[in-house]
Design a protein around this motif. Structure first.
Motif, PDB file in Angstrom:
ATOM      1  N   LEU A   8       0.874  -1.074   0.060  1.00 58.46           N
ATOM      2  CA  LEU A   8      -0.285   0.031  -0.112  1.00 58.46           C
ATOM      3  C   LEU A   8       0.649   1.270   0.018  1.00 58.46           C
ATOM      4  CD1 LEU A   8      -2.877  -0.854   2.500  1.00 58.46           C
ATOM      5  CD2 LEU A   8      -2.917  -0.761   0.155  1.00 58.46           C
ATOM      6  N   VAL A   9       1.932   1.171   0.665  1.00 61.62           N
ATOM      7  CA  VAL A   9       2.870   2.391   0.820  1.00 61.62           C
ATOM      8  C   VAL A   9       3.342   2.529  -0.591  1.00 61.62           C
ATOM      9  CG1 VAL A   9       5.123   3.295   1.583  1.00 61.62           C
ATOM     10  CG2 VAL A   9       3.590   2.103   3.134  1.00 61.62           C
ATOM     11  N   ASN A  10       3.861   1.598  -1.481  1.00 57.75           N
ATOM     12  CA  ASN A  10       4.272   1.715  -2.878  1.00 57.75           C
ATOM     13  C   ASN A  10       3.305   2.426  -3.711  1.00 57.75           C
ATOM     14  OD1 ASN A  10       6.862   0.774  -2.070  1.00 57.75           O
ATOM     15  ND2 ASN A  10       6.225  -1.513  -2.636  1.00 57.75           N
ATOM     16  N   LEU A  11       2.229   1.947  -3.503  1.00 56.26           N
ATOM     17  CA  LEU A  11       0.839   2.314  -4.219  1.00 56.26           C
ATOM     18  C   LEU A  11       0.629   3.973  -3.881  1.00 56.26           C
ATOM     19  CD1 LEU A  11      -1.545   1.829  -6.385  1.00 56.26           C
ATOM     20  CD2 LEU A  11      -2.785   1.007  -4.337  1.00 56.26           C
ATOM     21  N   GLN A  12       0.701   4.208  -2.530  1.00 57.90           N
ATOM     22  CA  GLN A  12       0.265   5.647  -2.227  1.00 57.90           C
ATOM     23  C   GLN A  12       1.394   6.303  -2.779  1.00 57.90           C
ATOM     24  OE1 GLN A  12      -2.086   7.380   0.433  1.00 57.90           O
ATOM     25  NE2 GLN A  12      -1.047   8.306  -1.590  1.00 57.90           N
ATOM     26  N   ILE A 171      -2.296  -6.556  -4.619  1.00 59.62           N
ATOM     27  CA  ILE A 171      -2.907  -6.382  -3.343  1.00 59.62           C
ATOM     28  C   ILE A 171      -4.276  -6.986  -3.316  1.00 59.62           C
ATOM     29  CG2 ILE A 171      -3.673  -4.359  -1.963  1.00 59.62           C
ATOM     30  CD1 ILE A 171      -1.695  -2.711  -3.321  1.00 59.62           C
ATOM     31  N   ARG A 172      -4.413  -7.498  -2.173  1.00 58.86           N
ATOM     32  CA  ARG A 172      -5.754  -8.344  -1.980  1.00 58.86           C
ATOM     33  C   ARG A 172      -6.758  -7.292  -2.202  1.00 58.86           C
ATOM     34  NH1 ARG A 172      -5.598 -11.250   3.916  1.00 58.86           N
ATOM     35  NH2 ARG A 172      -4.826  -9.348   4.520  1.00 58.86           N
ATOM     36  N   ALA A 191      -4.133   8.329   1.418  1.00 60.78           N
ATOM     37  CA  ALA A 191      -4.857   7.515   1.901  1.00 60.78           C
ATOM     38  C   ALA A 191      -4.156   6.925   3.009  1.00 60.78           C
ATOM     39  CB  ALA A 191      -5.608   6.437   1.104  1.00 60.78           C
ATOM     40  N   ILE A 192      -2.965   7.232   3.115  1.00 54.67           N
ATOM     41  CA  ILE A 192      -2.051   6.411   3.999  1.00 54.67           C
ATOM     42  C   ILE A 192      -1.223   7.643   4.963  1.00 54.67           C
ATOM     43  CG2 ILE A 192       0.169   4.917   4.374  1.00 54.67           C
ATOM     44  CD1 ILE A 192      -0.702   3.402   2.122  1.00 54.67           C
ATOM     45  N   ALA A 193      -1.115   7.240   6.326  1.00 60.04           N
ATOM     46  CA  ALA A 193      -0.352   8.156   7.211  1.00 60.04           C
ATOM     47  C   ALA A 193       0.632   7.484   7.945  1.00 60.04           C
ATOM     48  CB  ALA A 193      -1.328   9.033   8.168  1.00 60.04           C
ATOM     49  N   ILE A 194       1.669   8.083   8.164  1.00 56.98           N
ATOM     50  CA  ILE A 194       2.833   7.176   9.054  1.00 56.98           C
ATOM     51  C   ILE A 194       2.234   7.789  10.642  1.00 56.98           C
ATOM     52  CG2 ILE A 194       5.212   7.318   9.443  1.00 56.98           C
ATOM     53  CD1 ILE A 194       4.543   6.386   6.776  1.00 56.98           C
ATOM     54  N   VAL A 195       2.602   6.772  11.160  1.00 54.84           N
ATOM     55  CA  VAL A 195       2.479   7.087  12.727  1.00 54.84           C
ATOM     56  C   VAL A 195       4.093   7.210  13.460  1.00 54.84           C
ATOM     57  CG1 VAL A 195       1.804   5.923  15.016  1.00 54.84           C
ATOM     58  CG2 VAL A 195       0.212   5.628  12.909  1.00 54.84           C
ATOM     59  N   ILE A 242      -5.250   5.319   6.412  1.00 54.68           N
ATOM     60  CA  ILE A 242      -4.681   3.948   6.991  1.00 54.68           C
ATOM     61  C   ILE A 242      -3.446   4.201   7.642  1.00 54.68           C
ATOM     62  CG2 ILE A 242      -3.740   1.854   6.219  1.00 54.68           C
ATOM     63  CD1 ILE A 242      -5.669   1.905   3.766  1.00 54.68           C
ATOM     64  N   LEU A 243      -3.019   3.544   8.950  1.00 50.48           N
ATOM     65  CA  LEU A 243      -1.943   4.116   9.684  1.00 50.48           C
ATOM     66  C   LEU A 243      -1.056   3.041   9.226  1.00 50.48           C
ATOM     67  CD1 LEU A 243      -3.786   4.720  12.920  1.00 50.48           C
ATOM     68  CD2 LEU A 243      -3.020   6.431  11.300  1.00 50.48           C
ATOM     69  N   ILE A 244       0.633   3.620   9.098  1.00 50.89           N
ATOM     70  CA  ILE A 244       1.374   2.621   9.089  1.00 50.89           C
ATOM     71  C   ILE A 244       2.527   2.979   9.914  1.00 50.89           C
ATOM     72  CG2 ILE A 244       3.352   2.123   7.280  1.00 50.89           C
ATOM     73  CD1 ILE A 244       0.513   1.468   6.129  1.00 50.89           C
ATOM     74  N   PRO A 245       3.226   1.951  10.618  1.00 46.92           N
ATOM     75  CA  PRO A 245       4.148   2.247  11.541  1.00 46.92           C
ATOM     76  C   PRO A 245       5.214   3.032  10.806  1.00 46.92           C
ATOM     77  CG  PRO A 245       4.093   0.062  11.164  1.00 46.92           C
ATOM     78  CD  PRO A 245       2.811   0.747  10.728  1.00 46.92           C
ATOM     79  N   GLY A 246       5.838   3.973  11.437  1.00 48.02           N
ATOM     80  CA  GLY A 246       7.128   4.647  11.019  1.00 48.02           C
ATOM     81  C   GLY A 246       8.405   3.855  11.475  1.00 48.02           C
ATOM     82  N   GLU A 247       9.496   4.525  11.040  1.00 46.84           N
ATOM     83  CA  GLU A 247      10.656   3.572  11.302  1.00 46.84           C
ATOM     84  C   GLU A 247      11.370   3.775  12.808  1.00 46.84           C
ATOM     85  OE1 GLU A 247      13.340   5.336   8.635  1.00 46.84           O
ATOM     86  OE2 GLU A 247      12.584   4.566   6.864  1.00 46.84           O
ATOM     87  N   ASN A 248      11.953   2.780  13.095  1.00 48.07           N
ATOM     88  CA  ASN A 248      12.584   2.647  14.432  1.00 48.07           C
ATOM     89  C   ASN A 248      11.592   2.691  15.495  1.00 48.07           C
ATOM     90  OD1 ASN A 248      15.088   2.956  13.062  1.00 48.07           O
ATOM     91  ND2 ASN A 248      14.864   5.236  13.061  1.00 48.07           N
ATOM     92  N   HIS A 249      10.441   2.066  15.442  1.00 51.32           N
ATOM     93  CA  HIS A 249       9.632   2.151  16.498  1.00 51.32           C
ATOM     94  C   HIS A 249       9.999   0.992  17.374  1.00 51.32           C
ATOM     95  CE1 HIS A 249       5.770   4.399  15.735  1.00 51.32           C
ATOM     96  NE2 HIS A 249       6.053   4.211  14.549  1.00 51.32           N
ATOM     97  N   THR A 250      10.760  -0.263  16.950  1.00 54.02           N
ATOM     98  CA  THR A 250      11.236  -1.261  17.717  1.00 54.02           C
ATOM     99  C   THR A 250      12.392  -0.645  18.532  1.00 54.02           C
ATOM    100  OG1 THR A 250      10.532  -2.890  16.201  1.00 54.02           O
ATOM    101  CG2 THR A 250      12.244  -3.588  17.701  1.00 54.02           C
ATOM    102  N   ASP A 251      13.133  -0.021  17.966  1.00 49.32           N
ATOM    103  CA  ASP A 251      14.305   0.592  18.650  1.00 49.32           C
ATOM    104  C   ASP A 251      14.074   1.569  19.734  1.00 49.32           C
ATOM    105  OD1 ASP A 251      15.783  -0.708  16.914  1.00 49.32           O
ATOM    106  OD2 ASP A 251      16.286   1.025  15.620  1.00 49.32           O
ATOM    107  N   HIS A 252      12.869   2.342  19.618  1.00 56.93           N
ATOM    108  CA  HIS A 252      12.457   3.288  20.513  1.00 56.93           C
ATOM    109  C   HIS A 252      11.866   2.458  21.619  1.00 56.93           C
ATOM    110  CE1 HIS A 252      12.959   7.088  18.633  1.00 56.93           C
ATOM    111  NE2 HIS A 252      12.305   6.817  17.510  1.00 56.93           N
TER     112      HIS A 252
END
Length: 261
Positions: A8-12, A171-172, A191-195, A242-252
């Motif tokens: 979806l990110v690629n499509l966005q 995409i499904r 249609a997509i937003a980074i969190v 549609i919410l997409i997790p941003g980078e480094n969530h795991t690191d945070h």
């Protein structure tokens, strides 16, 4: 589900580019119309000046003709002096000669004034044509550039739609349809937003939360955690993206754990 979100990110990314280019494509015809309008206005101004000069020239020619006839009449009358038989006829002839001379003198003054006006308007026309023709040339150049840009945009947009069709095949349908419904209602082609991961300090403690970059809404902790897990499609309660997790969530998260220890 994380893999589907990546699709979806690629499509966005493609849709965002299409949206941006189509916005530019929509603006260019209006720009050309505005330029064409300015061209017409400046050309009309030049025509008005030329018409004003033509009118003045016409008025001058009429007066020149009257002056010519008056001058001829004056020569004819003057030539009759030898045929005068008495003083009364002589005085009448002098009065007529004086009237014709006075009329021609006044008419000559009018012709001189008209000549001055013609010269002034001719000078104005030359200066106006010099400035306006240069501006009109620039306007036409910009119109040509806009037309070429529109051709380029249409070609690029067509290619992007082909690329989009290829992406949507992987995409499904249920996910794609949800994405499409959100995109149709969007005002910015997204249609997509980074969190984004954020941390809020409160006295001796710090609270981590997710921020929707689509509308800057602070997400409820439960929703934020669901977005991080990426087990299903989650949408922002406010902007409906549609919410997409941003980078480094795991690191945070690791950093937060280490700080707690």
């Amino acid at each position: 589900m994380l893999e589907e979100l990546k699709k979806l990110v690629n499509l966005q990314n493609v849709d965002s580019e299409i949206f941006k280019l189509e916005e530019e494509l929509d603006i260019l015809p209006d720009q050309n119309d505005a330029l064409e309008k300015q061209i017409v206005e400046k050309e009309n101004k030049i025509k008005e000046l030329k018409n004003a000069i033509d009118i003045q020239v016409g008025e001058k020619e009429k007066r020149d003709e009257i002056f010519k006839k008056g001058d001829e009449k004056l020569r004819t009358i003057t030539g009759k002096q030898s045929a005068i038989r008495n003083k009364e006829e002589y005085n009448a002839l002098l009065r007529e000669i004086d009237n014709i001379k006075r009329f021609n003198r006044d008419l000559g003054d009018e012709i001189e004034e008209i000549n001055k006006e013609i010269q002034a308007k001719t000078n104005e026309l030359k200066e106006t044509e010099k400035v306006f023709n240069e501006e009109i040339k620039g306007f036409r150049t910009q119109i040509d550039l806009n037309n070429r840009r529109m051709d380029e945009l249409e070609e690029t947009i067509d290619k992007l739609y082909i690329k989009r069709d290829e992406l949507t095949k992987n995409i499904r349908p249920s996910i794609f349809n949800k994405y499409e419904r959100i995109l149709e209602k969007s005002h910015d082609g997204k249609a997509i937003a980074i969190v984004e991961y954020r941390k809020e300090k409160e006295k001796d403690s710090a609270t981590a939360y997710g921020l929707c970059l689509g509308c800057n809404m602070k997400l409820p902790p439960e929703l934020y955690n669901m977005v991080l897990r990426a087990v299903r499609i989650e949408v922002c309660p406010n902007c409906q993206c549609i919410l997409i997790p941003g980078e480094n969530h795991t690191d945070h998260s690791k950093t937060d754990s280490e700080e707690e220890k």
